[in-house]
Design an enzyme around this catalytic site. Structure first.
Site, PDB file in Angstrom:
ATOM      1  N   ARG A   1     -43.993  52.945  60.298  1.00 37.17           N
ATOM      2  CA  ARG A   1     -43.385  51.607  60.312  1.00 37.17           C
ATOM      3  C   ARG A   1     -42.016  51.617  60.990  1.00 37.17           C
ATOM      4  NH1 ARG A   1     -43.950  51.490  53.968  1.00 37.17           N
ATOM      5  NH2 ARG A   1     -45.694  52.735  54.702  1.00 37.17           N
TER       6      ARG A   1
ATOM      7  N   LYS B   1     -45.974  66.988  54.315  1.00 40.00           N
ATOM      8  CA  LYS B   1     -47.354  66.924  53.844  1.00 40.00           C
ATOM      9  C   LYS B   1     -47.737  68.312  53.355  1.00 40.00           C
ATOM     10  CE  LYS B   1     -48.680  63.275  57.074  1.00 40.00           C
ATOM     11  NZ  LYS B   1     -48.877  62.203  56.089  1.00 40.00           N
TER      12      LYS B   1
END
Length: 523
Positions: free
Chosen positions: A376, A301
């Site tokens: 996920r 990020k």
């Protein structure tokens, strides 16, 4: 008979306090300092709050003389106070009364006043009270004649006060004084009202736990610390807690969960918390994403504002812990098990790489198309564990999963993905009840969206919210399942409604009410 029943907010364990950056030790400090009591009689206080239905006519309460009635009703006339829900009228030094301030708080038609609206009104009341120097508040509800409405509205208002008064100040060397007023709630029948107040307080404790866990910085809320914190606050309520350490996670073949944390010395854990409030053999499973900090891994990020808030990536897992705590505190007749896969997504020489292949617990091989799509991966193993090892009859997973969800729905709704009509209907009902609203999104029509060239699946795809949901659907197999994407709802930068600044505890109230609704439909 005049009775006084005391209910102390924050009477349960608060959890942890910072001792070092490597350990989080449990303390007994309360989440809030506000106190409640329930009574059927008038109590002395600094402030009197009177709940006023719409079109109530001339106000007169027991103990008000002619001068008091004339003063108060003249103020109502001049201000145009109409008793509509949420309307407020403050009267300073009301004539003939011992209270320093009188606040008239409109309830509209009490039968039509929703739980969520009343809770928001309670939060507004709290904000107003906190702007005064009052130490004691007496809330008089006798103008609400129907006992059921009287108790329901009073409890909801108290819940709103309580939720707004939470503070996260464990890291301040000189924290500001927390709201510490004493509220007495005058209701129709104290003994009948008590259960409603206790149910709301148990729910608030669950929200506070989720807020606390989510607010913890990454170096203090790491997987093992998160799991131990949950164990500390859940076990005293009769919740059965199991914590699987990294070697057990690895031995069970949960390579997707293990892989996300392999770049850190703080390895993956799996938290399992079971509340046996019902004799059903098969539990309702709540699976929450517990990524305690998300750097993005090697798909790093790069926006400072984004990475600063990545301790909130464990908000889904925190919501599950909070919901289990609330259900246990309410002694809800539900067999529920919370599953929180816990990871920390870091960079090092040992970290997983873009293009790596990991193997999930069910044997599915997964190409890591993006290390920043780690949620996920850990949920895949959490869902599989709930299905395979806990024999869940239904699985709801919840996560701050995708930016695509925020782009589609903003923060007004969580996205839900399911092909089970009963799950969708009950979740929407629960969401409307507590105003943690959900909106169904499609799963059909996206064939091949998570197909990998080199493995069984890939953890990326477009559109992003659907890709995440369809990826997770595979691991639920034939078990009824719903995915809740609550991205954008875990944190507020400024206080609003029932939420103080910081973590919201979003999902606790939604999951708590949904589990009870779903159970009731199955009975």
């Amino acid at each position: 008979m005049k009775t006084l029943l005391s209910l102390s907010i924050g009477a349960l364990l608060a959890g942890s306090s910072l001792l070092s950056t490597s350990a989080l030790a449990a303390t007994h400090a309360p989440y809030t300092h506000t106190q409640f009591s329930i009574t059927e009689s008038v109590q002395p206080a600094d402030i009197l709050v009177v709940l006023v239905p719409e079109n109530a006519g001339e106000l007169r309460l027991a103990g008000w003389d002619r001068a008091s009635r004339n003063h108060i009703n003249r103020a109502i006339e001049v201000a145009g106070f109409d008793g509509k829900a949420g309307a407020q009228l403050e009267i300073v030094a009301p004539v003939g009364l011992s209270y320093g301030r009188l606040l008239l708080l409109g309830t509209g038609n009490p039968a039509d006043l929703t739980r969520a609206k009343a809770e928001t009104m309670g939060a507004s009341l709290s904000t107003w009270v906190n702007g005064t120097k009052a130490e004691s508040i007496h809330v008089n509800s006798q103008l609400i004649a129907n006992a059921a409405d009287n108790h329901r509205i009073s409890a909801a208002l108290a819940h709103g006060v309580e939720l707004r008064n939470y503070r996260f100040d464990r890291y301040k060397s000189q924290p500001e004084a927390r709201p510490s007023q004493r509220y007495s709630w005058q209701v129709a029948l104290a003994t009948d009202a008590r259960s409603k107040f206790e149910q709301k307080q148990a729910l608030a404790q669950g929200v506070f736990t989720a807020r606390e866990l989510t607010n913890l910085p990454g170096s203090d809320g790491y997987p093992e610390a998160f799991a131990n914190y949950a164990k500390t606050v859940l076990e005293p309520l009769g919740v059965e807690v199991t914590i699987l350490g990294p070697e057990e996670v690895k031995a069970l073949g949960m390579g997707a969960l293990y892989g996300v944390s392999q770049g850190s010395h703080m390895k993956a854990h799996l938290l399992v918390a079971r509340w046996r409030g019902h004799d059903d053999a098969q539990p309702i499973a709540l699976v929450g994403k517990g990524n305690s900090f998300d750097t993005g891994g090697y798909n790093l990020k790069t926006q400072a504002a984004s990475i600063l808030r990545m301790h909130t990536d464990k908000a889904g897992g925190a919501a599950v812990v909070g919901a289990v705590k609330a259900l246990a505190g309410q002694k809800a007749p539900v067999h529920v098990v919370g599953v929180v896969p816990l990871s920390i997504n870091m960079i090092s020489g040992d970290a997983y790489l873009p293009g790596d292949v990991v193997t999930a617990g069910d044997g599915t091989t997964i190409e890591v198309g993006n290390t920043d799509a780690e949620g996920r991966l850990i949920l895949a193993d959490g869902i599989w564990y709930a299905r395979e090892h806990l024999n869940a009859r239904v699985i709801a997973d919840i996560a701050t999963l995708t930016g695509a969800k925020v782009g589609a729905l903003g923060s007004a709704y969580s996205a839900i993905f399911t092909q089970d009509a009963a799950i969708e209907q009950s979740l929407r009902q629960a969401g409307e009840l507590v105003q943690e609203r959900v909106w169904p999104m499609p799963l059909d029509g996206y064939d091949g969206i998570v197909r990998s060239r080199i493995a069984d699946k890939i953890n990326t795809g477009s559109p992003g919210a659907q890709a995440g949901a369809i990826f997770l659907q595979h691991f639920a197999a034939d078990t009824p399942w719903v995915h809740i994407d609550m991205a954008g709802e875990a944190f507020v930068s400024s206080a609003s409604g029932i939420h103080p600044e910081g973590s919201t505890g979003h999902g606790v109230r939604l999951l708590t009410e949904w589990a009870k609704l779903y159970q009731a439909k199955q009975d």
